[in-house]
Design an enzyme around this catalytic site. Structure first.
Site, PDB file in Angstrom:
ATOM      1  N   GLY A   6      -8.782  -6.282   9.570  1.00 54.34           N
ATOM      2  CA  GLY A   6      -7.916  -5.422  10.046  1.00 54.34           C
ATOM      3  C   GLY A   6      -7.467  -5.910  11.374  1.00 54.34           C
TER       4      GLY A   6
ATOM      5  N   TYR B  56      -5.541  10.909   3.885  1.00 50.53           N
ATOM      6  CA  TYR B  56      -4.279  11.259   3.070  1.00 50.53           C
ATOM      7  C   TYR B  56      -4.354  11.791   1.860  1.00 50.53           C
ATOM      8  CZ  TYR B  56      -3.216   8.379   7.301  1.00 50.53           C
ATOM      9  OH  TYR B  56      -3.367   8.049   8.546  1.00 50.53           O
TER      10      TYR B  56
ATOM     11  N   GLN C 217       0.934  -1.285  -0.035  1.00 47.56           N
ATOM     12  CA  GLN C 217      -0.033   0.084  -0.014  1.00 47.56           C
ATOM     13  C   GLN C 217       1.037   1.296  -0.045  1.00 47.56           C
ATOM     14  OE1 GLN C 217      -2.276   1.766   3.647  1.00 47.56           O
ATOM     15  NE2 GLN C 217      -3.944   1.429   2.121  1.00 47.56           N
TER      16      GLN C 217
HETATM   17  C1  LIG Z   1      -3.426  -0.521  13.916  1.00 42.72           C
HETATM   18  C2  LIG Z   1      -3.962  -0.011  12.573  1.00 42.72           C
HETATM   19  C3  LIG Z   1      -3.468   0.838  11.724  1.00 42.72           C
HETATM   20  C4  LIG Z   1      -3.950   0.929  10.455  1.00 42.72           C
HETATM   21  N1  LIG Z   1      -3.112   1.619   9.427  1.00 42.72           N
HETATM   22  C5  LIG Z   1      -3.656   1.707   8.078  1.00 42.72           C
HETATM   23  C6  LIG Z   1      -3.048   1.909   7.178  1.00 42.72           C
HETATM   24  O1  LIG Z   1      -1.613   1.925   7.097  1.00 42.72           O
HETATM   25  N2  LIG Z   1      -3.619   2.154   5.871  1.00 42.72           N
HETATM   26  C7  LIG Z   1      -4.899   2.114   5.505  1.00 42.72           C
HETATM   27  O2  LIG Z   1      -5.406   2.180   4.580  1.00 42.72           O
HETATM   28  N3  LIG Z   1      -5.805   1.518   6.784  1.00 42.72           N
HETATM   29  C8  LIG Z   1      -5.387   1.519   7.981  1.00 42.72           C
HETATM   30  N4  LIG Z   1      -5.986   1.087   9.188  1.00 42.72           N
HETATM   31  C9  LIG Z   1      -7.331   0.740   8.830  1.00 42.72           C
HETATM   32  C10 LIG Z   1      -7.698  -0.854   8.417  1.00 42.72           C
HETATM   33  O3  LIG Z   1      -7.119  -1.119   7.230  1.00 42.72           O
HETATM   34  C11 LIG Z   1      -9.265  -1.110   8.312  1.00 42.72           C
HETATM   35  O4  LIG Z   1      -9.738  -0.417   7.195  1.00 42.72           O
HETATM   36  C12 LIG Z   1      -9.700  -0.916   9.730  1.00 42.72           C
HETATM   37  O5  LIG Z   1      -9.223  -1.484  10.765  1.00 42.72           O
HETATM   38  C13 LIG Z   1     -11.281  -1.423   9.511  1.00 42.72           C
HETATM   39  O6  LIG Z   1     -11.268  -2.943   9.563  1.00 42.72           O
HETATM   40  P1  LIG Z   1     -11.393  -3.799  10.806  1.00 42.72           P
HETATM   41  O7  LIG Z   1     -12.748  -3.137  11.355  1.00 42.72           O
HETATM   42  O8  LIG Z   1     -11.537  -4.893  10.405  1.00 42.72           O
HETATM   43  O9  LIG Z   1     -10.169  -3.594  11.648  1.00 42.72           O
HETATM   44  C14 LIG Z   1      -5.459   0.812  10.254  1.00 42.72           C
HETATM   45  C15 LIG Z   1      -6.228   0.081  11.287  1.00 42.72           C
HETATM   46  C16 LIG Z   1      -5.414  -0.387  12.425  1.00 42.72           C
HETATM   47  C17 LIG Z   1      -6.395  -0.954  13.644  1.00 42.72           C
END
Ligand SMILES: Cc1cc2nc3c(=O)[nH]c(=O)nc-3n(C[C@H](O)[C@H](O)[C@H](O)COP(=O)(O)O)c2cc1C
Length: 354
Positions: A313, A182, A100
């Site tokens: 995530g 971003y 990414q």
């Molecule tokens: C610790 C952490 C770091 C994240 N960093 C990014 C990132 O670098 N890029 C991104 O697109 N989303 C990032 N996200 C968002 C996740 O990609 C995802 O969209 C979000 O956690 C929702 O999914 P979930 O409910 O299954 O956790 C991050 C989420 C978490 C928890």
């Protein structure tokens, strides 16, 4: 499609995936100084290779695109060599991995950077909120410098160069991070894009940067089928706001829907309106839905044909073998937000597989 579930093999153009599970891009702040991923990341990603597709943490395509403490980049030979070890370890376990590209734009603090360049953005609009730095703790994010129109091709070129670097490092493809406030989302959104040239104002102009970045990445990768994108319509994270997200994202997805991309990942951050339902018919390719899914809701979504892949995530942070656990109905380990961004192995590579 009623027989499709999380454990049905899938296809991203060019390769088969062993299931319909994607590991979400997650910043984990374990990189070494100067944007080099650490050896710990080799183990971390290899532990999670049973995902149908891993999307890496956000990686800066260029030095000024890096904004957070201990985050990685992909602009020089040392970084490429470190990433190569990671892709090698994932491939050795039969996994697939996309990188990414996260260009943070205005969401940055100079103390987190290895360049002295100041932040760039579509317009000189400072973000509300603060950011962690290891040397100064929490800090305001300085107002960015508005990009001159003559500089924009150079920023697009940074994504192209990063794509070549990622392919040289052995990635199966690359993802444009157009979500979470971003740089690409700063172009898409009306509060951060106050330009009056060809990159601002009308929705056609606001989507231009994203479309050009995707095209440049496809050219650099040799095929659009190696390029994915993440969007998070109407998500307010990082002080971002768009006056008409329905218009912005339907226009964007119509514009890119037939490019032959690897996939579109939509993060739904509020219950209504459903951007999954709205955008799925506009995108002619693998559609990945993310945001708060569990096994039941994921299988329901796949069975209904509402998505081709489900992105997980937080559950992947604490369950490296998440696909096997979901399939067997085995207990899931709760994630620990306290170790999401802390240095070292604890909470990163210390979770065990069954
Ligand atoms: C610790 C952490 C770091 C994240 N960093 C990014 C990132 O670098 N890029 C991104 O697109 N989303 C990032 N996200 C968002 C996740 O990609 C995802 O969209 C979000 O956690 C929702 O999914 P979930 O409910 O299954 O956790 C991050 C989420 C978490 C928890």
């Amino acid at each position: 499609m009623a027989d499709v579930n999380l454990f049905t093999p899938g296809r991203i153009d060019g390769f088969d995936t062993r299931n319909r599970i994607m590991m979400a891009p997650m910043t984990r702040s374990r990189a070494l100084p100067k944007g080099v991923p650490s050896d710990l990341a080799i183990e971390y990603y290899a532990q999670r290779a049973s995902a149908g597709l891993i999307i890496t943490e956000g990686v800066a395509p260029c030095a000024v695109g890096l904004g957070y403490a201990r985050t990685p980049a992909i602009e020089n030979a040392e970084q490429i060599a470190a990433w190569k070890k990671i892709t090698g370890a994932v491939h050795a376990k039969g996994g697939h991995i996309f990188m990414q590209f996260m260009h943070v734009g205005r969401i940055a603090h100079p103390a987190n950077r290895y360049t002295t360049e100041s932040s760039i953005a579509p317009s000189a609009v400072q973000a509300a909120g603060q950011m962690w730095t290891d040397t100064l703790q929490m800090q305001d994010m300085p107002a960015p410098r508005a990009l001159d129109i003559k500089e924009i091709p150079g920023v697009i070129e940074d994504y192209a160069k990063a794509t070549k670097n990622a392919m040289a490092a052995g990635f199966d493809g690359v993802e444009l991070h157009s979500a979470s406030g971003y740089l690409p989302m700063q172009f898409l959104s009306s509060n951060t894009n106050q330009r009056t040239d060809g990159y601002g104002g009308s929705v056609t102009n606001r989507i231009r940067f994203v479309v050009e970045a995707l095209e440049a990445m496809g050219k650099a990768a040799g095929s659009m089928s190696k390029v994915g994108m993440k969007i998070s319509p109407a998500m307010p994270f990082n002080d971002i706001h768009d006056a008409n997200p329905v218009e912005t994202y339907t226009t964007l997805v119509k514009a890119i829907g037939s490019m032959g991309m690897a996939y579109l990942h939509v993060l739904q951050s509020a219950p209504e309106p459903s951007y999954f339902q709205m955008l799925r018919p506009l995108f002619k390719g693998p559609f990945a839905a993310g945001g708060g899914f569990n096994k039941e809701s994921a299988n329901k979504m796949l069975a209904s044909g509402g998505a081709d892949f489900i992105v997980f995530g937080k559950l992947f942070t604490s369950n490296p073998d998440l696909p096997a656990r979901l399939e067997k109905g085995a207990p899931l380990v709760d994630f620990d937000a306290n170790t999401f961004y802390t240095p070292g192995a604890e909470g990163y590579t210390t979770y065990k597989s069954l």
